[in-house]
Design a protein around this motif. Structure first.
Motif, short mmCIF file in Angstrom:
data_model
loop_
_atom_site.label_atom_id
_atom_site.label_comp_id
_atom_site.label_asym_id
_atom_site.label_seq_id
_atom_site.Cartn_x
_atom_site.Cartn_y
_atom_site.Cartn_z
N MET A 1 4.16 -46.72 31.38
CA MET A 1 4.04 -45.26 31.37
C MET A 1 4.76 -44.65 30.17
N ILE A 2 5.94 -45.16 29.88
CA ILE A 2 6.70 -44.67 28.73
C ILE A 2 5.95 -44.93 27.44
N GLU A 3 5.31 -46.10 27.33
CA GLU A 3 4.56 -46.45 26.13
C GLU A 3 3.35 -45.53 25.94
N LEU A 4 2.70 -45.20 27.05
CA LEU A 4 1.55 -44.30 26.98
C LEU A 4 1.98 -42.90 26.56
N LEU A 5 3.12 -42.46 27.08
CA LEU A 5 3.65 -41.14 26.71
C LEU A 5 4.01 -41.12 25.23
N LYS A 6 4.61 -42.20 24.76
CA LYS A 6 4.96 -42.32 23.34
C LYS A 6 3.70 -42.29 22.48
N HIS A 7 2.68 -43.02 22.94
CA HIS A 7 1.40 -43.07 22.25
C HIS A 7 0.78 -41.66 22.16
N PHE A 8 0.87 -40.92 23.28
CA PHE A 8 0.33 -39.57 23.34
C PHE A 8 1.05 -38.65 22.36
N VAL A 9 2.37 -38.71 22.36
CA VAL A 9 3.17 -37.83 21.49
C VAL A 9 2.89 -38.11 20.03
N ILE A 10 2.81 -39.39 19.67
CA ILE A 10 2.55 -39.76 18.27
C ILE A 10 1.18 -39.27 17.82
N LEU A 11 0.17 -39.50 18.67
CA LEU A 11 -1.19 -39.09 18.30
C LEU A 11 -1.32 -37.57 18.27
N TYR A 12 -0.71 -36.90 19.25
CA TYR A 12 -0.76 -35.44 19.28
C TYR A 12 -0.09 -34.86 18.02
N GLY A 13 1.08 -35.39 17.68
CA GLY A 13 1.78 -34.92 16.49
C GLY A 13 0.96 -35.14 15.24
N GLY A 14 0.32 -36.31 15.15
CA GLY A 14 -0.51 -36.61 13.99
C GLY A 14 -1.71 -35.69 13.90
N LEU A 15 -2.38 -35.47 15.03
CA LEU A 15 -3.54 -34.59 15.04
C LEU A 15 -3.16 -33.14 14.75
N PHE A 16 -1.98 -32.74 15.21
CA PHE A 16 -1.53 -31.38 14.93
C PHE A 16 -1.32 -31.19 13.43
N ALA A 17 -0.75 -32.22 12.79
CA ALA A 17 -0.54 -32.13 11.34
C ALA A 17 -1.86 -32.13 10.59
N ILE A 18 -2.82 -32.92 11.08
CA ILE A 18 -4.11 -33.02 10.38
C ILE A 18 -4.95 -31.76 10.58
N THR A 19 -5.08 -31.33 11.83
CA THR A 19 -5.90 -30.14 12.10
C THR A 19 -5.23 -28.87 11.59
N ASN A 20 -3.89 -28.84 11.62
CA ASN A 20 -3.10 -27.73 11.09
C ASN A 20 -3.66 -26.37 11.52
N PRO A 21 -3.69 -26.09 12.83
CA PRO A 21 -4.25 -24.82 13.30
C PRO A 21 -3.52 -23.59 12.77
N VAL A 22 -2.20 -23.72 12.52
CA VAL A 22 -1.45 -22.58 11.98
C VAL A 22 -1.94 -22.27 10.57
N GLY A 23 -2.23 -23.30 9.79
CA GLY A 23 -2.74 -23.09 8.43
C GLY A 23 -4.12 -22.46 8.43
N ALA A 24 -4.84 -22.58 9.57
CA ALA A 24 -6.19 -22.01 9.66
C ALA A 24 -6.16 -20.53 10.01
N VAL A 25 -4.98 -20.01 10.36
CA VAL A 25 -4.86 -18.60 10.78
C VAL A 25 -5.37 -17.62 9.72
N PRO A 26 -4.98 -17.75 8.44
CA PRO A 26 -5.48 -16.79 7.43
C PRO A 26 -7.01 -16.80 7.31
N VAL A 27 -7.61 -17.99 7.39
CA VAL A 27 -9.07 -18.08 7.32
C VAL A 27 -9.70 -17.43 8.54
N PHE A 28 -9.13 -17.71 9.71
CA PHE A 28 -9.63 -17.13 10.97
C PHE A 28 -9.59 -15.60 10.90
N LEU A 29 -8.48 -15.06 10.46
CA LEU A 29 -8.35 -13.61 10.34
C LEU A 29 -9.28 -13.05 9.26
N GLY A 30 -9.49 -13.85 8.21
CA GLY A 30 -10.35 -13.40 7.12
C GLY A 30 -11.81 -13.24 7.54
#
Length: 213
Positions: A1-30
């Motif tokens: 269970m701990i390994e799966l949670l670690k796997h989830f956190v790593i992948l979520y963090g990586g996807l957050f950096a790649i998708t960068n939704p905060v960086g998309a805010v100016p385009v969204f508002l534009g």
């Protein structure tokens, strides 16, 4: 269970950096500057659904894509790492990656009359948020997930990213007000730094696997 949670956190963090939704805010508002709050929320909802469906689809069919083109996971990891590295370099410069969306594409949507569905899908969901980098990452992680729980963890991380995208886009005005353009660029650079380390590690893993090191 701990390994799966670690796997989830790593992948979520990586996807957050790649998708960068905060960086998309100016385009969204534009592209939604002349729309009402309810219309913006509807675009955010449709964008989120498109992002989740796109990433889940490629996560599930990734193995068949590898087999169809006769490509190994390691070769794809090297190519994906190079792609992510290029994206990271753009992000470290404080700008949106040209791999995801170009200035010309953004200007086209400023000049043309488009429907809410078109804005939500292109350019917001694809390629701005769920672009080549995110698609490559979920395909590689799913292909390297041996057990069913690991594969489910990948899908769960995509769902979590979808929720994050929805929350960020719905709060776009507040985020821009609090962070400002400078704050958003600083955060984009931070995500670029994380993405750089991911890209290098992906290339290293691909080389090790390809040459049996």
């Amino acid at each position: 269970m701990i390994e799966l949670l670690k796997h989830f956190v790593i992948l979520y963090g990586g996807l957050f950096a790649i998708t960068n939704p905060v960086g998309a805010v100016p385009v969204f508002l534009g592209v939604t500057h002349d729309l009402s709050w309810s219309e913006r929320r509807e675009i955010a909802r449709k964008t989120t659904i498109t992002v989740v469906v796109t990433l889940v689809t490629f996560a599930l069919i990734g193995q068949w894509i590898f087999r169809f083109f006769g490509s190994s996971i390691d070769a794809f990891a090297i190519a994906g790492g190079i792609l992510l590295f290029r994206m990271a370099m753009d992000m470290l410069s404080g700008r949106l990656s040209s791999i995801k969306i170009s200035r010309e594409e953004t200007e086209e949507f400023d000049e043309e009359v488009v429907t809410l569905e078109e804005v939500a899908i292109i350019p917001l969901a694809i390629p701005l948020i769920s672009g080549p980098g995110a698609i490559t990452t979920v395909m590689i992680y799913t292909a390297k997930s041996i057990s069913l729980p690991e594969k489910v963890t990948v899908i769960a991380s995509i769902m979590a990213i979808g929720l994050t995208v929805w929350l960020v886009l719905c709060s776009a005005n507040k985020i821009k007000t609090k962070l400002g353009r400078v704050g958003i660029k600083v955060m984009t650079r931070m995500m670029g730094l994380i993405l750089t380390s991911m890209a290098v590690q992906m290339i290293i893993n691909g080389i090790k696997g390809a040459f049996g090191l």
